[in-house]
Design a protein around this motif. Structure first.
Motif, PDB file in Angstrom:
ATOM      1  N   PRO A  13       0.765  -1.247   0.006  1.00  0.00           N
ATOM      2  CA  PRO A  13      -0.106   0.024   0.033  1.00  0.00           C
ATOM      3  C   PRO A  13       0.869   1.337   0.016  1.00  0.00           C
ATOM      4  O   PRO A  13       0.481   2.359  -0.561  1.00  0.00           O
ATOM      5  CB  PRO A  13      -0.707   0.027   1.338  1.00  0.00           C
ATOM      6  N   TYR A  14       1.963   1.259   0.440  1.00  0.00           N
ATOM      7  CA  TYR A  14       2.909   2.667   0.752  1.00  0.00           C
ATOM      8  C   TYR A  14       3.560   2.685  -0.608  1.00  0.00           C
ATOM      9  O   TYR A  14       3.778   3.816  -1.097  1.00  0.00           O
ATOM     10  CB  TYR A  14       3.864   2.416   1.887  1.00  0.00           C
ATOM     11  N   CYS A  15       3.575   1.821  -1.399  1.00  0.00           N
ATOM     12  CA  CYS A  15       4.187   1.577  -2.957  1.00  0.00           C
ATOM     13  C   CYS A  15       3.288   2.303  -3.625  1.00  0.00           C
ATOM     14  O   CYS A  15       3.558   3.200  -4.583  1.00  0.00           O
ATOM     15  CB  CYS A  15       4.725   0.317  -3.443  1.00  0.00           C
ATOM     16  N   MET A  16       1.989   1.901  -3.482  1.00  0.00           N
ATOM     17  CA  MET A  16       0.803   2.465  -4.359  1.00  0.00           C
ATOM     18  C   MET A  16       0.603   4.179  -4.133  1.00  0.00           C
ATOM     19  O   MET A  16       0.516   4.773  -4.750  1.00  0.00           O
ATOM     20  CB  MET A  16      -0.414   1.799  -3.945  1.00  0.00           C
ATOM     21  N   ARG A  17       0.512   4.570  -2.794  1.00  0.00           N
ATOM     22  CA  ARG A  17       0.605   5.653  -2.361  1.00  0.00           C
ATOM     23  C   ARG A  17       1.861   6.511  -3.038  1.00  0.00           C
ATOM     24  O   ARG A  17       1.592   8.000  -3.502  1.00  0.00           O
ATOM     25  CB  ARG A  17       0.769   5.790  -0.787  1.00  0.00           C
ATOM     26  N   ALA A  18       3.007   6.051  -2.878  1.00  0.00           N
ATOM     27  CA  ALA A  18       4.179   6.709  -3.472  1.00  0.00           C
ATOM     28  C   ALA A  18       3.956   7.095  -5.051  1.00  0.00           C
ATOM     29  O   ALA A  18       4.027   7.933  -5.395  1.00  0.00           O
ATOM     30  CB  ALA A  18       5.607   6.005  -3.079  1.00  0.00           C
ATOM     31  N   GLU A  19       3.408   5.976  -5.728  1.00  0.00           N
ATOM     32  CA  GLU A  19       2.877   6.001  -7.169  1.00  0.00           C
ATOM     33  C   GLU A  19       2.041   7.105  -7.053  1.00  0.00           C
ATOM     34  O   GLU A  19       2.137   7.787  -8.336  1.00  0.00           O
ATOM     35  CB  GLU A  19       2.915   4.692  -7.598  1.00  0.00           C
ATOM     36  N   VAL A  64      15.790   8.986  -1.723  1.00  0.00           N
ATOM     37  CA  VAL A  64      14.885   9.691  -0.897  1.00  0.00           C
ATOM     38  C   VAL A  64      14.199   8.863   0.203  1.00  0.00           C
ATOM     39  O   VAL A  64      13.607   9.761   1.084  1.00  0.00           O
ATOM     40  CB  VAL A  64      13.618  10.599  -1.843  1.00  0.00           C
ATOM     41  N   GLY A  65      14.145   7.690   0.213  1.00  0.00           N
ATOM     42  CA  GLY A  65      13.575   6.773   1.317  1.00  0.00           C
ATOM     43  C   GLY A  65      12.341   6.023   0.954  1.00  0.00           C
ATOM     44  O   GLY A  65      12.099   5.865  -0.202  1.00  0.00           O
ATOM     45  N   GLY A  66      11.469   6.107   1.701  1.00  0.00           N
ATOM     46  CA  GLY A  66      10.195   5.209   1.658  1.00  0.00           C
ATOM     47  C   GLY A  66       8.991   6.442   1.408  1.00  0.00           C
ATOM     48  O   GLY A  66       9.429   7.594   1.092  1.00  0.00           O
ATOM     49  N   TYR A  67       7.938   6.035   1.371  1.00  0.00           N
ATOM     50  CA  TYR A  67       6.670   6.932   1.037  1.00  0.00           C
ATOM     51  C   TYR A  67       6.586   7.870   2.139  1.00  0.00           C
ATOM     52  O   TYR A  67       6.330   9.232   1.822  1.00  0.00           O
ATOM     53  CB  TYR A  67       5.277   6.130   0.880  1.00  0.00           C
ATOM     54  N   ASP A  68       6.916   7.706   3.419  1.00  0.00           N
ATOM     55  CA  ASP A  68       6.728   8.743   4.521  1.00  0.00           C
ATOM     56  C   ASP A  68       7.726   9.673   4.171  1.00  0.00           C
ATOM     57  O   ASP A  68       7.540  11.049   4.547  1.00  0.00           O
ATOM     58  CB  ASP A  68       6.950   8.027   5.938  1.00  0.00           C
ATOM     59  N   ASP A  69       8.966   9.278   3.863  1.00  0.00           N
ATOM     60  CA  ASP A  69       9.853  10.435   3.368  1.00  0.00           C
ATOM     61  C   ASP A  69       9.723  11.183   2.291  1.00  0.00           C
ATOM     62  O   ASP A  69       9.744  12.343   2.122  1.00  0.00           O
ATOM     63  CB  ASP A  69      11.324   9.579   3.070  1.00  0.00           C
TER      64      ASP A  69
END
Length: 85
Positions: A13-19, A64-69
């Motif tokens: 889900p965090y990958c989808m949010r980042a996208e 840059v890191g993950g979605y939160d970053d």
């Protein structure tokens, strides 16, 4: 615009949010690396980033890191300049 690389899995889900966040910025991910399909790529990600979780996002050569970053960079007004390099 710099190349975007994201280490990801099929159901993250965090990958989808980042996208979605990058899509709202008019950016597409140039290289999606599915670490769930290739264990060697997972090892590569951990070696490159020092992290075990997905997503792990690169804008050009900058990790840059993950979605939160990524979201924090956007809230701070620092994402757009990185995408415009």
């Amino acid at each position: 615009m710099p190349s975007i690389t994201m280490y990801t899995t099929a159901v993250c889900p965090y990958c989808m949010r980042a996208e979605q966040l990058l899509s709202r910025k008019g950016v597409t991910i140039d290289h999606k690396i599915r670490i769930d399909l290739d264990p060697a790529r997972r090892e590569e990600m951990m070696s490159r980033t020092g992290r075990r979780t997905v997503p792990q996002i690169y804008i050009g050569d900058l990790h840059v890191g993950g979605y939160d970053d990524l979201a924090a960079l956007d809230r701070a007004g620092q994402l757009d300049p990185l995408l415009a390099r």
